[in-house]
Design a protein around this motif. Structure first.
Motif, PDB file in Angstrom:
ATOM      1  N   GLY A  14      -3.590  17.282 -17.749  1.00 36.50           N
ATOM      2  CA  GLY A  14      -3.673  16.206 -18.729  1.00 36.50           C
ATOM      3  C   GLY A  14      -2.346  15.602 -19.128  1.00 36.50           C
ATOM      4  N   ARG A  15      -1.385  16.422 -19.478  1.00 41.02           N
ATOM      5  CA  ARG A  15      -0.079  15.890 -19.904  1.00 41.02           C
ATOM      6  C   ARG A  15       0.628  15.205 -18.746  1.00 41.02           C
ATOM      7  NH1 ARG A  15       2.189  21.001 -23.357  1.00 41.02           N
ATOM      8  NH2 ARG A  15       0.605  20.939 -24.980  1.00 41.02           N
ATOM      9  N   THR A  16       0.597  15.826 -17.589  1.00 41.85           N
ATOM     10  CA  THR A  16       1.238  15.233 -16.413  1.00 41.85           C
ATOM     11  C   THR A  16       0.581  13.899 -16.084  1.00 41.85           C
ATOM     12  OG1 THR A  16       1.762  17.423 -15.545  1.00 41.85           O
ATOM     13  CG2 THR A  16       1.785  15.611 -13.967  1.00 41.85           C
ATOM     14  N   ASP A 100       4.429  29.224  -8.277  1.00 34.20           N
ATOM     15  CA  ASP A 100       3.574  28.309  -7.517  1.00 34.20           C
ATOM     16  C   ASP A 100       3.534  26.952  -8.218  1.00 34.20           C
ATOM     17  OD1 ASP A 100       2.928  30.090  -5.526  1.00 34.20           O
ATOM     18  OD2 ASP A 100       0.899  30.497  -6.237  1.00 34.20           O
ATOM     19  N   PRO A 101       3.576  25.854  -7.444  1.00 36.61           N
ATOM     20  CA  PRO A 101       3.504  24.528  -8.067  1.00 36.61           C
ATOM     21  C   PRO A 101       2.091  24.142  -8.505  1.00 36.61           C
ATOM     22  CG  PRO A 101       3.716  24.324  -5.687  1.00 36.61           C
ATOM     23  CD  PRO A 101       3.815  25.792  -6.008  1.00 36.61           C
ATOM     24  N   ILE A 118      -4.813  21.806 -10.935  1.00 38.17           N
ATOM     25  CA  ILE A 118      -4.370  22.866 -11.848  1.00 38.17           C
ATOM     26  C   ILE A 118      -2.934  23.188 -11.474  1.00 38.17           C
ATOM     27  CG2 ILE A 118      -4.762  25.195 -12.716  1.00 38.17           C
ATOM     28  CD1 ILE A 118      -7.686  24.933 -11.819  1.00 38.17           C
ATOM     29  N   GLN A 119      -2.004  22.658 -12.267  1.00 38.42           N
ATOM     30  CA  GLN A 119      -0.585  22.845 -11.982  1.00 38.42           C
ATOM     31  C   GLN A 119       0.188  23.136 -13.256  1.00 38.42           C
ATOM     32  OE1 GLN A 119       1.347  18.721 -11.482  1.00 38.42           O
ATOM     33  NE2 GLN A 119      -0.538  18.587 -10.289  1.00 38.42           N
ATOM     34  N   PRO A 120       1.085  24.114 -13.187  1.00 39.25           N
ATOM     35  CA  PRO A 120       1.797  24.526 -14.396  1.00 39.25           C
ATOM     36  C   PRO A 120       2.880  23.571 -14.886  1.00 39.25           C
ATOM     37  CG  PRO A 120       2.275  26.010 -12.560  1.00 39.25           C
ATOM     38  CD  PRO A 120       1.296  25.009 -12.078  1.00 39.25           C
ATOM     39  N   GLN A 125       0.789  27.048 -19.923  1.00 42.33           N
ATOM     40  CA  GLN A 125      -0.264  27.885 -20.512  1.00 42.33           C
ATOM     41  C   GLN A 125      -1.658  27.308 -20.228  1.00 42.33           C
ATOM     42  OE1 GLN A 125       0.287  30.938 -21.548  1.00 42.33           O
ATOM     43  NE2 GLN A 125       2.424  30.524 -21.057  1.00 42.33           N
ATOM     44  N   GLN A 126      -1.775  25.973 -20.262  1.00 39.25           N
ATOM     45  CA  GLN A 126      -3.058  25.342 -19.950  1.00 39.25           C
ATOM     46  C   GLN A 126      -3.430  25.597 -18.492  1.00 39.25           C
ATOM     47  OE1 GLN A 126      -5.253  23.758 -22.110  1.00 39.25           O
ATOM     48  NE2 GLN A 126      -6.590  23.965 -20.337  1.00 39.25           N
ATOM     49  N   ALA A 127      -2.453  25.502 -17.598  1.00 41.95           N
ATOM     50  CA  ALA A 127      -2.715  25.755 -16.177  1.00 41.95           C
ATOM     51  C   ALA A 127      -3.159  27.192 -15.945  1.00 41.95           C
ATOM     52  CB  ALA A 127      -1.467  25.447 -15.343  1.00 41.95           C
TER      53      ALA A 127
END
Length: 147
Positions: A14-16, A100-101, A118-120, A125-127
């Protein structure tokens, strides 16, 4: 095993996504304004500025479209340039290791599919929570680790 989310569920960064889409709009507006404000540019040059701005904004929009959708029939992975639907039984394991990306899905055919939804990156923390939720779905519906 953690709580299994209710289906259907969509995982996306979401943020990305917000940053990428905001940057795409800002980039298009700024380059277009520059093209229109520069008096020495001819119509063809202005058009090429605007076309370039649209192309760059389009690339950012493609980067923002990534997602992982889980429903009763399986998991659909939408990456930058492609989309793939997997039945639950095709997914052996969900991996998000430190460094991991993005999440990787280990499949029954021995391959691994990156799931960029799904990416950190910005929201680690959300990822991690999303990876755990997808893992719990796979464990409750798929074959799990095969011998």
């Amino acid at each position: 095993m953690s709580d299994v989310p209710t289906l259907p569920v969509t995982f996306r960064p979401g943020r990305t996504r917000a940053v990428l889409l905001t940057a795409a709009v800002a980039l298009f507006v700024v380059i277009t304004a520059i093209a229109l404000l520069l008096e020495k540019l001819g119509p063809g040059e202005r058009l090429s500025f605007i076309f370039t701005a649209a192309l760059l904004a389009g690339v950012l929009a493609l980067l923002a479209r990534v997602k992982v959708v889980a429903d009763d029939s399986g998991v659909t992975v939408v990456n930058i340039a492609g989309k793939r639907h997997l039945d639950w039984a095709e997914i052996v394991q969900v991996n998000l290791r430190p460094g991991d990306p993005w999440v990787f899905l280990n499949l029954t055919d021995g391959t691994s599919l990156p799931a960029l939804g799904i990416q950190p990156g910005i929201a680690k923390q959300q990822a991690i929570a999303d990876a755990r939720a997808l893992r719990s779905l796979v464990e409750s519906r798929g074959p799990g680790d095969l011998p």
